[in-house]
Design an enzyme around this catalytic site. Structure first.
Site, PDB file in Angstrom:
ATOM      1  N   ASP A  34      33.860  32.250  36.479  1.00 38.00           N
ATOM      2  CA  ASP A  34      34.953  32.000  37.419  1.00 38.00           C
ATOM      3  C   ASP A  34      34.673  32.594  38.790  1.00 38.00           C
ATOM      4  O   ASP A  34      33.705  33.345  38.975  1.00 38.00           O
ATOM      5  CB  ASP A  34      36.283  32.541  36.860  1.00 38.00           C
ATOM      6  CG  ASP A  34      36.149  33.913  36.198  1.00 38.00           C
ATOM      7  OD1 ASP A  34      35.154  34.603  36.461  1.00 38.00           O
ATOM      8  OD2 ASP A  34      37.030  34.277  35.420  1.00 38.00           O
ATOM      9  N   ASN A  47      46.575  40.471  29.168  1.00 41.71           N
ATOM     10  CA  ASN A  47      47.488  39.442  28.648  1.00 41.71           C
ATOM     11  C   ASN A  47      46.763  38.453  27.729  1.00 41.71           C
ATOM     12  O   ASN A  47      47.305  37.398  27.409  1.00 41.71           O
ATOM     13  CB  ASN A  47      48.153  38.683  29.808  1.00 41.71           C
ATOM     14  CG  ASN A  47      47.145  37.953  30.693  1.00 41.71           C
ATOM     15  OD1 ASN A  47      45.937  37.993  30.432  1.00 41.71           O
ATOM     16  ND2 ASN A  47      47.630  37.286  31.727  1.00 41.71           N
ATOM     17  N   HIS A  97      43.939  36.861  28.431  1.00 41.04           N
ATOM     18  CA  HIS A  97      43.184  35.784  29.090  1.00 41.04           C
ATOM     19  C   HIS A  97      41.684  35.942  28.873  1.00 41.04           C
ATOM     20  O   HIS A  97      41.184  37.054  28.677  1.00 41.04           O
ATOM     21  CB  HIS A  97      43.545  35.655  30.586  1.00 41.04           C
ATOM     22  CG  HIS A  97      42.992  36.690  31.505  1.00 41.04           C
ATOM     23  ND1 HIS A  97      43.649  37.119  32.635  1.00 41.04           N
ATOM     24  CD2 HIS A  97      41.817  37.374  31.506  1.00 41.04           C
ATOM     25  CE1 HIS A  97      42.919  38.004  33.267  1.00 41.04           C
ATOM     26  NE2 HIS A  97      41.800  38.183  32.602  1.00 41.04           N
ATOM     27  N   GLU A 151      44.879  31.806  31.780  1.00 45.86           N
ATOM     28  CA  GLU A 151      46.057  32.634  31.547  1.00 45.86           C
ATOM     29  C   GLU A 151      46.852  32.053  30.370  1.00 45.86           C
ATOM     30  O   GLU A 151      46.627  30.905  29.977  1.00 45.86           O
ATOM     31  CB  GLU A 151      46.923  32.645  32.812  1.00 45.86           C
ATOM     32  CG  GLU A 151      46.183  33.128  34.063  1.00 45.86           C
ATOM     33  CD  GLU A 151      45.966  34.645  34.103  1.00 45.86           C
ATOM     34  OE1 GLU A 151      46.010  35.302  33.040  1.00 45.86           O
ATOM     35  OE2 GLU A 151      45.743  35.175  35.206  1.00 45.86           O
TER      36      GLU A 151
HETATM   37  C1  F6R Z   1      35.809  37.838  34.677  1.00 43.48           C
HETATM   38  C2  F6R Z   1      36.792  37.263  33.798  1.00 43.48           C
HETATM   39  C3  F6R Z   1      37.999  37.996  33.312  1.00 43.48           C
HETATM   40  C4  F6R Z   1      37.708  39.431  32.841  1.00 43.48           C
HETATM   41  C5  F6R Z   1      38.981  40.111  32.373  1.00 43.48           C
HETATM   42  C6  F6R Z   1      38.745  41.565  32.040  1.00 43.48           C
HETATM   43  O1  F6R Z   1      34.792  36.920  34.976  1.00 43.48           O
HETATM   44  O2  F6R Z   1      36.631  36.138  33.476  1.00 43.48           O
HETATM   45  O3  F6R Z   1      38.580  37.281  32.246  1.00 43.48           O
HETATM   46  O4  F6R Z   1      36.762  39.405  31.820  1.00 43.48           O
HETATM   47  O5  F6R Z   1      39.974  40.025  33.348  1.00 43.48           O
HETATM   48  O6  F6R Z   1      38.419  42.252  33.210  1.00 43.48           O
HETATM   49  P1  F6R Z   1      37.883  43.756  33.174  1.00 43.48           P
HETATM   50  O7  F6R Z   1      36.555  43.714  32.506  1.00 43.48           O
HETATM   51  O8  F6R Z   1      37.746  44.167  34.624  1.00 43.48           O
HETATM   52  O9  F6R Z   1      38.874  44.544  32.421  1.00 43.48           O
END
Ligand code: F6R
Length: 241
Positions: free
Chosen positions: A67, A136, A138, A143
């Protein structure tokens, strides 16, 4: 799902990097799916160390990132393109032309997403996809939703994700409200998935992913149906299992 619990984020990084190295040793032209965020940083550090030691050669590899924030230039310090260069690509030898990160400033973001799906297909699909998980539930920027069947597309970030990610920006106001993201469908097609979670703040999402119903309200719960998913947790993230 195969679930393993480790004592530290560093131990998880070593285990995850070993899985990447094994993948590339077995198939030097592997297609790797990569993630940003705090969670994979120890993994990327360890992959760089294995490369420096000559244990693994990434010259035949192709990569696709999950992403990117919509509207951020690649040169922006918080763009995921910039993050990947700093944390991984500057330290290993994946050829720049085989590195794929969605362009947050593409003139036609919808077309950018269609082209990205096509590029993944043309590369033969993703062999090994690393994922983090949001508080959450995701995965990538998928989401909580009502459907799982999403492809790469433009998405709106939820307030909870904006709050979680504001630590990287001067304030919550500066966090982009939209992103381009691989969909659940795109991620699910990866042959092997490696999901990492560290810290107690992930314990609820991890529990819902593993023990909850398969429900798009917890996007990661789809991984219960994936034929080859490995989950690496520290004790904090595994607290509620
Ligand atoms: C990042 C992504 C997000 C993260 C998630 C956890 O490319 O796709 O889904 O993996 O938000 O983020 P951290 O590792 O910062 O807790």
């Amino acid at each position: 799902m195969k679930i393993h619990v480790y004592e530290s984020a560093q131990a998880i990084g070593q285990a995850a990097a070993a899985l990447f190295a094994a993948q590339v040793l077995a198939k030097p032209n592997s297609v790797l799916g990569l993630a940003t965020g705090s969670t994979p940083v120890p993994t990327y550090r360890e992959m760089a160390r294995l490369y420096e030691q000559g244990a693994v050669d990434f010259s035949g590899v192709t990569t696709f990132n999950l992403d990117e924030y919509l509207g951020l230039e690649r040169s922006h310090a918080q763009s995921y393109y910039h993050f990947m260069q700093e944390n991984l690509f500057q330290h290993i030898n994946v050829p720049q032309e085989r590195i794929h990160v969605l362009k947050g400033t593409a003139p036609d973001p919808e077309q950018e997403c269609l082209d990205y799906e096509e590029a993944i297909r043309a590369a033969g699909g993703i062999d090994l996809q690393i994922l983090g998980i949001g508080n959450n539930g995701h995965i990538a920027f998928n989401e909580p939703d009502t459907v799982f069947s999403t492809q790469t597309r433009v998405v709106n970030l939820t307030e909870s994700t904006i709050q979680a990610n504001q630590r990287f920006f001067a304030s919550a106001d500066e966090v982009p409200r939209q992103a381009v993201s691989m969909g659940i469908g795109s991620i699910f097609r990866a042959r092997r998935i490696l999901l990492i979670a560290t810290g107690e703040q992930k314990a609820g999402a991890v529990r819902a992913m593993i023990h909850g119903p398969v429900d798009p309200q917890c996007p990661a719960s789809i991984l219960q149906l994936h034929p080859d998913t490995v989950v690496l947790l520290d004790r904090g993230a595994a607290r509620d299992l």
